[in-house]
Design a protein around this motif. Structure first.
Motif, PDB file in Angstrom:
ATOM      1  N   LEU A  58       0.940  -1.324  -0.042  1.00 42.22           N
ATOM      2  CA  LEU A  58      -0.037  -0.044  -0.185  1.00 42.22           C
ATOM      3  C   LEU A  58       0.804   1.221  -0.051  1.00 42.22           C
ATOM      4  O   LEU A  58       1.626   1.463   0.929  1.00 42.22           O
ATOM      5  CB  LEU A  58      -0.810   0.103   1.365  1.00 42.22           C
ATOM      6  N   PRO A  59       0.761   2.222  -0.816  1.00 41.54           N
ATOM      7  CA  PRO A  59       1.319   3.464  -1.102  1.00 41.54           C
ATOM      8  C   PRO A  59       0.819   4.532  -0.023  1.00 41.54           C
ATOM      9  O   PRO A  59      -0.325   4.501  -0.128  1.00 41.54           O
ATOM     10  CB  PRO A  59       1.483   3.795  -2.540  1.00 41.54           C
ATOM     11  N   LEU A  60       1.380   5.148   0.800  1.00 41.65           N
ATOM     12  CA  LEU A  60       0.823   6.032   1.620  1.00 41.65           C
ATOM     13  C   LEU A  60       1.522   7.280   1.365  1.00 41.65           C
ATOM     14  O   LEU A  60       2.857   7.531   0.829  1.00 41.65           O
ATOM     15  CB  LEU A  60       1.233   5.767   3.052  1.00 41.65           C
ATOM     16  N   THR A  61       0.909   8.606   1.528  1.00 39.62           N
ATOM     17  CA  THR A  61       1.214   9.917   1.523  1.00 39.62           C
ATOM     18  C   THR A  61       1.952  10.019   2.756  1.00 39.62           C
ATOM     19  O   THR A  61       1.803   9.383   3.802  1.00 39.62           O
ATOM     20  CB  THR A  61       0.145  10.787   1.153  1.00 39.62           C
ATOM     21  N   ALA A  62       2.361  11.294   2.853  1.00 43.32           N
ATOM     22  CA  ALA A  62       3.241  11.835   4.053  1.00 43.32           C
ATOM     23  C   ALA A  62       2.158  11.808   5.176  1.00 43.32           C
ATOM     24  O   ALA A  62       2.298  11.495   6.345  1.00 43.32           O
ATOM     25  CB  ALA A  62       3.932  12.992   4.047  1.00 43.32           C
ATOM     26  N   GLU A  63       0.824  12.552   4.807  1.00 36.47           N
ATOM     27  CA  GLU A  63       0.206  12.527   6.106  1.00 36.47           C
ATOM     28  C   GLU A  63      -0.618  11.102   6.285  1.00 36.47           C
ATOM     29  O   GLU A  63      -0.510  10.958   7.643  1.00 36.47           O
ATOM     30  CB  GLU A  63      -1.151  13.288   5.522  1.00 36.47           C
ATOM     31  N   GLU A  64      -0.823  10.112   5.461  1.00 37.27           N
ATOM     32  CA  GLU A  64      -1.306   8.969   5.610  1.00 37.27           C
ATOM     33  C   GLU A  64      -0.274   8.006   6.679  1.00 37.27           C
ATOM     34  O   GLU A  64      -0.394   7.547   7.567  1.00 37.27           O
ATOM     35  CB  GLU A  64      -1.864   8.091   4.533  1.00 37.27           C
ATOM     36  N   ALA A  65       1.182   8.227   6.188  1.00 34.67           N
ATOM     37  CA  ALA A  65       1.939   7.619   6.838  1.00 34.67           C
ATOM     38  C   ALA A  65       2.232   8.181   8.163  1.00 34.67           C
ATOM     39  O   ALA A  65       2.513   7.517   9.188  1.00 34.67           O
ATOM     40  CB  ALA A  65       3.714   7.741   6.180  1.00 34.67           C
ATOM     41  N   ALA A  66       1.906   9.427   8.557  1.00 38.02           N
ATOM     42  CA  ALA A  66       2.080   9.861   9.518  1.00 38.02           C
ATOM     43  C   ALA A  66       0.999   9.342  10.611  1.00 38.02           C
ATOM     44  O   ALA A  66       1.437   9.030  12.053  1.00 38.02           O
ATOM     45  CB  ALA A  66       2.244  11.413   9.958  1.00 38.02           C
ATOM     46  N   ILE A  67       0.061   9.164  10.289  1.00 40.01           N
ATOM     47  CA  ILE A  67      -0.933   8.799  10.988  1.00 40.01           C
ATOM     48  C   ILE A  67      -0.805   7.200  11.450  1.00 40.01           C
ATOM     49  O   ILE A  67      -0.877   6.816  12.423  1.00 40.01           O
ATOM     50  CB  ILE A  67      -2.436   8.847  10.237  1.00 40.01           C
ATOM     51  N   ALA A  68      -0.432   6.540  10.194  1.00 43.46           N
ATOM     52  CA  ALA A  68      -0.037   5.200  10.507  1.00 43.46           C
ATOM     53  C   ALA A  68       1.114   4.960  11.478  1.00 43.46           C
ATOM     54  O   ALA A  68       0.978   4.195  12.582  1.00 43.46           O
ATOM     55  CB  ALA A  68       0.043   4.274   9.211  1.00 43.46           C
ATOM     56  N   GLN A  69       2.065   5.649  11.195  1.00 44.45           N
ATOM     57  CA  GLN A  69       3.048   5.315  12.107  1.00 44.45           C
ATOM     58  C   GLN A  69       3.110   5.852  13.621  1.00 44.45           C
ATOM     59  O   GLN A  69       3.312   5.108  14.356  1.00 44.45           O
ATOM     60  CB  GLN A  69       4.454   6.538  11.959  1.00 44.45           C
ATOM     61  N   THR A  70       2.227   7.048  13.875  1.00 40.97           N
ATOM     62  CA  THR A  70       1.786   7.355  15.040  1.00 40.97           C
ATOM     63  C   THR A  70       0.879   6.263  15.691  1.00 40.97           C
ATOM     64  O   THR A  70       1.202   5.773  17.159  1.00 40.97           O
ATOM     65  CB  THR A  70       1.138   8.709  15.278  1.00 40.97           C
ATOM     66  N   ALA A  71       0.226   5.430  15.197  1.00 40.34           N
ATOM     67  CA  ALA A  71      -0.996   4.369  15.912  1.00 40.34           C
ATOM     68  C   ALA A  71       0.021   3.313  15.910  1.00 40.34           C
ATOM     69  O   ALA A  71      -0.015   2.567  16.990  1.00 40.34           O
ATOM     70  CB  ALA A  71      -1.931   4.155  14.830  1.00 40.34           C
ATOM     71  N   LEU A  72       0.935   2.883  15.094  1.00 41.70           N
ATOM     72  CA  LEU A  72       2.007   1.781  15.449  1.00 41.70           C
ATOM     73  C   LEU A  72       2.722   1.718  16.651  1.00 41.70           C
ATOM     74  O   LEU A  72       2.843   1.114  17.420  1.00 41.70           O
ATOM     75  CB  LEU A  72       2.981   1.821  14.117  1.00 41.70           C
ATOM     76  N   GLU A  73       3.576   2.986  16.574  1.00 41.77           N
ATOM     77  CA  GLU A  73       4.189   3.725  17.787  1.00 41.77           C
ATOM     78  C   GLU A  73       3.471   3.575  19.099  1.00 41.77           C
ATOM     79  O   GLU A  73       3.891   2.989  20.136  1.00 41.77           O
ATOM     80  CB  GLU A  73       5.029   4.685  17.714  1.00 41.77           C
ATOM     81  N   ALA A  74       2.368   3.943  19.310  1.00 43.98           N
ATOM     82  CA  ALA A  74       1.397   3.979  20.244  1.00 43.98           C
ATOM     83  C   ALA A  74       1.095   2.386  20.740  1.00 43.98           C
ATOM     84  O   ALA A  74       1.172   2.284  21.839  1.00 43.98           O
ATOM     85  CB  ALA A  74       0.165   4.880  20.168  1.00 43.98           C
ATOM     86  N   ALA A  75       0.692   1.768  19.745  1.00 42.71           N
ATOM     87  CA  ALA A  75       0.387   0.400  20.236  1.00 42.71           C
ATOM     88  C   ALA A  75       1.785  -0.378  20.550  1.00 42.71           C
ATOM     89  O   ALA A  75       1.672  -1.223  21.431  1.00 42.71           O
ATOM     90  CB  ALA A  75       0.063  -0.499  18.694  1.00 42.71           C
ATOM     91  N   LYS A  76       2.817  -0.019  20.058  1.00 41.65           N
ATOM     92  CA  LYS A  76       4.022  -0.873  20.359  1.00 41.65           C
ATOM     93  C   LYS A  76       4.271  -0.378  21.779  1.00 41.65           C
ATOM     94  O   LYS A  76       4.624  -1.437  22.657  1.00 41.65           O
ATOM     95  CB  LYS A  76       5.116  -0.339  19.490  1.00 41.65           C
ATOM     96  N   ALA A  77       4.209   0.881  22.083  1.00 42.17           N
ATOM     97  CA  ALA A  77       4.636   1.311  23.615  1.00 42.17           C
ATOM     98  C   ALA A  77       3.692   0.780  24.563  1.00 42.17           C
ATOM     99  O   ALA A  77       4.146   0.098  25.684  1.00 42.17           O
ATOM    100  CB  ALA A  77       4.349   2.824  23.610  1.00 42.17           C
ATOM    101  N   ALA A  78       2.328   0.588  24.200  1.00 44.34           N
ATOM    102  CA  ALA A  78       1.457   0.017  25.158  1.00 44.34           C
ATOM    103  C   ALA A  78       1.734  -1.436  25.383  1.00 44.34           C
ATOM    104  O   ALA A  78       1.640  -1.941  26.294  1.00 44.34           O
ATOM    105  CB  ALA A  78       0.093   0.111  24.404  1.00 44.34           C
ATOM    106  N   TYR A  79       2.139  -2.185  24.226  1.00 47.57           N
ATOM    107  CA  TYR A  79       2.698  -3.546  24.235  1.00 47.57           C
ATOM    108  C   TYR A  79       3.693  -3.938  25.172  1.00 47.57           C
ATOM    109  O   TYR A  79       3.985  -4.678  26.021  1.00 47.57           O
ATOM    110  CB  TYR A  79       2.622  -4.250  23.019  1.00 47.57           C
ATOM    111  N   ASP A  80       4.749  -2.954  24.935  1.00 48.86           N
ATOM    112  CA  ASP A  80       5.988  -2.971  25.631  1.00 48.86           C
ATOM    113  C   ASP A  80       5.671  -2.680  27.256  1.00 48.86           C
ATOM    114  O   ASP A  80       6.472  -3.161  28.039  1.00 48.86           O
ATOM    115  CB  ASP A  80       7.149  -1.989  25.173  1.00 48.86           C
ATOM    116  N   ALA A  81       4.821  -1.842  27.421  1.00 49.48           N
ATOM    117  CA  ALA A  81       4.481  -1.608  28.972  1.00 49.48           C
ATOM    118  C   ALA A  81       3.784  -2.768  29.624  1.00 49.48           C
ATOM    119  O   ALA A  81       3.645  -2.873  30.903  1.00 49.48           O
ATOM    120  CB  ALA A  81       4.064  -0.531  29.025  1.00 49.48           C
ATOM    121  N   SER A  82       3.171  -3.790  28.697  1.00 48.25           N
ATOM    122  CA  SER A  82       2.172  -4.763  29.259  1.00 48.25           C
ATOM    123  C   SER A  82       2.793  -5.940  29.685  1.00 48.25           C
ATOM    124  O   SER A  82       4.186  -6.053  29.660  1.00 48.25           O
ATOM    125  CB  SER A  82       1.260  -5.050  28.184  1.00 48.25           C
ATOM    126  N   PRO A  83       2.350  -6.602  30.560  1.00 54.61           N
ATOM    127  CA  PRO A  83       2.748  -7.917  31.331  1.00 54.61           C
ATOM    128  C   PRO A  83       3.119  -8.924  30.176  1.00 54.61           C
ATOM    129  O   PRO A  83       4.253  -9.454  30.302  1.00 54.61           O
ATOM    130  CB  PRO A  83       1.648  -8.526  32.221  1.00 54.61           C
TER     131      PRO A  83
END
Length: 102
Positions: A58-83
């Motif tokens: 899937l090709p993403l524009t800069a705006e779409e990539a920023a949305i996706a990257q922010t969501a991926l980073e938030a999910a990874k941070a939540a997973y890293d802090a989980s048991p």
């Protein structure tokens, strides 16, 4: 929880759910690749000139990539802090320590 990124030309939704990007409810990838680092960058830019990142196929524009990257980073941070994330890091560390010891 899912984060809407865009709708494709044929009407399928691109969303970030957890730590992955999904296309129409099916996992596409778990990371974004800048177009400049992609092996087929010339073909991608020829087909979609304003693409800055690729999420699987899937090709993403800069705006779409920023949305996706922010969501991926938030999910990874939540997973890293989980048991579960903590247990996974401990398991990986122990596995590496045993491998290095032998």
């Amino acid at each position: 929880m899912s984060t809407y990124v865009k709708t494709t030309a044929d009407g399928r939704k691109v969303e970030v759910m957890g730590t992955a990007v999904y296309l129409a409810g099916k996992k596409e990838t778990d990371r974004l690749i800048p177009v400049q680092e992609h092996p087929n960058r010339a073909a991608i830019l020829n087909a979609v000139p304003n693409a800055t990142h690729m999420a699987g196929r899937l090709p993403l524009t800069a705006e779409e990539a920023a949305i996706a990257q922010t969501a991926l980073e938030a999910a990874k941070a939540a997973y890293d802090a989980s048991p579960l994330g903590i247990a996974e890091r401990i398991r990986t560390t122990q596995k590496n320590a045993i491998a290095n010891r032998d």
